[in-house]
Design a protein around this motif. Structure first.
Motif, mmCIF file in Angstrom:
data_model
loop_
_atom_site.group_PDB
_atom_site.id
_atom_site.type_symbol
_atom_site.label_atom_id
_atom_site.label_comp_id
_atom_site.label_asym_id
_atom_site.label_seq_id
_atom_site.Cartn_x
_atom_site.Cartn_y
_atom_site.Cartn_z
ATOM 1 N N PHE A 27 -12.432 47.740 -34.375
ATOM 2 C CA PHE A 27 -12.405 47.104 -33.060
ATOM 3 C C PHE A 27 -12.985 45.719 -33.272
ATOM 4 C CE2 PHE A 27 -14.652 46.427 -28.873
ATOM 5 C CZ PHE A 27 -13.512 46.150 -28.150
ATOM 6 N N ALA A 28 -12.127 44.689 -33.180
ATOM 7 C CA ALA A 28 -12.523 43.386 -33.690
ATOM 8 C C ALA A 28 -11.681 42.286 -33.057
ATOM 9 C CB ALA A 28 -12.335 43.361 -35.207
ATOM 10 N N PRO A 29 -12.074 41.026 -33.258
ATOM 11 C CA PRO A 29 -11.204 39.923 -32.854
ATOM 12 C C PRO A 29 -9.825 40.104 -33.480
ATOM 13 C CG PRO A 29 -13.358 39.066 -33.427
ATOM 14 C CD PRO A 29 -13.364 40.528 -33.801
ATOM 15 N N ALA A 30 -8.798 39.719 -32.752
ATOM 16 C CA ALA A 30 -7.430 40.034 -33.155
ATOM 17 C C ALA A 30 -7.073 39.528 -34.548
ATOM 18 C CB ALA A 30 -6.451 39.483 -32.123
ATOM 19 N N TRP A 31 -7.697 38.422 -34.984
ATOM 20 C CA TRP A 31 -7.312 37.839 -36.264
ATOM 21 C C TRP A 31 -7.780 38.662 -37.462
ATOM 22 C CZ3 TRP A 31 -11.407 36.820 -39.451
ATOM 23 C CH2 TRP A 31 -12.661 36.623 -38.855
ATOM 24 N N GLU A 32 -8.759 39.564 -37.270
ATOM 25 C CA GLU A 32 -9.345 40.256 -38.418
ATOM 26 C C GLU A 32 -8.351 41.175 -39.120
ATOM 27 O OE1 GLU A 32 -13.201 41.974 -38.236
ATOM 28 O OE2 GLU A 32 -14.025 40.384 -36.969
ATOM 29 N N GLY A 33 -7.454 41.780 -38.361
ATOM 30 C CA GLY A 33 -6.468 42.650 -39.002
ATOM 31 C C GLY A 33 -5.573 41.879 -39.953
ATOM 32 N N ALA A 34 -5.075 40.730 -39.480
ATOM 33 C CA ALA A 34 -4.206 39.911 -40.322
ATOM 34 C C ALA A 34 -4.965 39.350 -41.518
ATOM 35 C CB ALA A 34 -3.616 38.776 -39.499
ATOM 36 N N THR A 35 -6.228 39.000 -41.324
ATOM 37 C CA THR A 35 -7.029 38.464 -42.427
ATOM 38 C C THR A 35 -7.281 39.533 -43.475
ATOM 39 O OG1 THR A 35 -8.107 36.910 -40.903
ATOM 40 C CG2 THR A 35 -9.190 37.288 -43.021
ATOM 41 N N ALA A 36 -7.514 40.753 -43.028
ATOM 42 C CA ALA A 36 -7.706 41.857 -43.969
ATOM 43 C C ALA A 36 -6.448 42.105 -44.786
ATOM 44 C CB ALA A 36 -8.099 43.124 -43.212
ATOM 45 N N ALA A 37 -5.276 41.879 -44.163
ATOM 46 C CA ALA A 37 -3.999 42.137 -44.834
ATOM 47 C C ALA A 37 -3.567 40.999 -45.747
ATOM 48 C CB ALA A 37 -2.919 42.406 -43.792
ATOM 49 N N ALA A 38 -4.289 39.870 -45.709
ATOM 50 C CA ALA A 38 -3.954 38.761 -46.608
ATOM 51 C C ALA A 38 -4.157 39.193 -48.057
ATOM 52 C CB ALA A 38 -4.827 37.552 -46.282
ATOM 53 N N LYS A 39 -3.372 38.626 -48.954
ATOM 54 C CA LYS A 39 -3.371 39.072 -50.343
ATOM 55 C C LYS A 39 -4.753 39.042 -50.983
ATOM 56 C CE LYS A 39 1.434 37.887 -51.378
ATOM 57 N NZ LYS A 39 2.349 37.064 -52.213
#
Length: 298
Positions: free
Chosen positions: A272-284
């Motif tokens: 449960f986090a700011p929306a950008w954290e999911g995409a940042t976690a998925a970065a290479k």
């Protein structure tokens, strides 16, 4: 002489700082006189440096177009370090002209008179400012900052993990969510956090408090009184504790600063986090599982 800082919540504040920086607020001011300033010192967080550098460049270009010849100096700080540094230089000639602030940080500085007031009417879109952000930069009827951006906290989960227990779509209620989490936790075992939730993330905790009808504080007769001991607030805090006890199997002393890194290590099914954290976690550079790209969903 004590300078007053031309405060702003981020980039948008650059536009106003030319006119506002060095405002003396009645106590002498500085040797800068707003539009006559030749340099502008802007403090931003590393979020801006890492995630939207092109926006910083665009803001710089807008300022230099309006004020040819001005030099803009940027300094970048992490959220935990920024205010300590600011406190140390606020009464000196080393204070920045503009500083990025979080909405929860603003009040203390406004009350102390650290920031110069601004004219919100100078901004074409001021009538469209979000009420919550407008309130966070307003004190006793005066405006001390310019809203920069708003970010909502959302549940972000791994579709593969939830699909493995038969959950194919987003839960629509809290009961459906906890039911899904129970299934994930049972399948993955106690070395895995179905919901990775750092205990020191007070933003998340307060979501439970307010959902239960509680609050941090209440105002009465111009005075604020803590309200976390109210029955409603306690109910929310107990529900937050239940979440942590049931689904969080990581280090419970940590804060949320590296949550996306933990998520990228594949040790949790949901954050449960700011929306950008999911995409940042998925970065290479952060995805240590090699499975997150296209597999995380809000």
């Amino acid at each position: 002489m004590k300078r007053k800082l031309a405060a702003a919540i981020g980039i948008a504040g650059m536009m106003v700082s030319i006119a506002a920086c060095g405002g003396d607020g009645g106590d002498g001011g500085s040797d800068k006189s707003g539009a006559d300033a030749k340099e502008l010192t802007v403090w931003l967080t590393v979020d801006a440096q890492n995630n939207w550098p092109e926006l910083v460049k665009a803001a710089d270009a807008a300022v230099t177009k309006k004020h040819p010849g001005i030099k803009i100096n940027h300094e970048y700080y992490g959220w935990p370090d920024k205010n300590a540094k600011l406190d140390a230089v606020l009464a000196t000639d080393k204070a920045p002209d503009v500083v990025e602030m979080g909405n929860t940080e603003m009040l203390g500085y406004m009350v102390k008179g650290a920031f110069a007031p601004l004219d919100a009417g100078q901004f074409d879109n001021s009538a469209a400012w979000l009420d919550g952000l407008k309130a966070s930069v307003t004190y006793e009827g005066k405006t001390y900052g310019v809203p920069y951006y708003a970010g909502g906290r959302v549940a972000n989960w791994r579709k593969d993990v939830f699909s493995s227990v038969g959950v194919k779509s987003a839960p629509k209620t809290y009961a459906e969510l906890t039911s899904a989490l129970d299934k994930v936790q049972k399948k993955e075992g106690d070395k895995f956090s179905a919901w990775y939730q750092p205990t020191r993330d007070w933003y998340a905790a307060m979501s439970f408090v307010y959902d239960a009808g509680g609050s941090i504080a209440v105002e009465s007769g111009g005075q604020w009184k803590g309200n976390l001991s109210s029955p409603e607030s306690i109910k929310g805090l107990k529900e937050f504790q239940k979440v942590v006890d049931t689904y969080m199997h990581g280090d419970k002393t940590k804060d949320e600063s590296d949550r996306y890194i933990v998520y990228g290590q594949g040790k949790s099914g949901m954050i449960f986090a700011p929306a950008w954290e999911g995409a940042t976690a998925a970065a290479k550079e952060n995805d240590k599982t090699g499975k997150l790209e296209g597999n995380v969903e809000n």
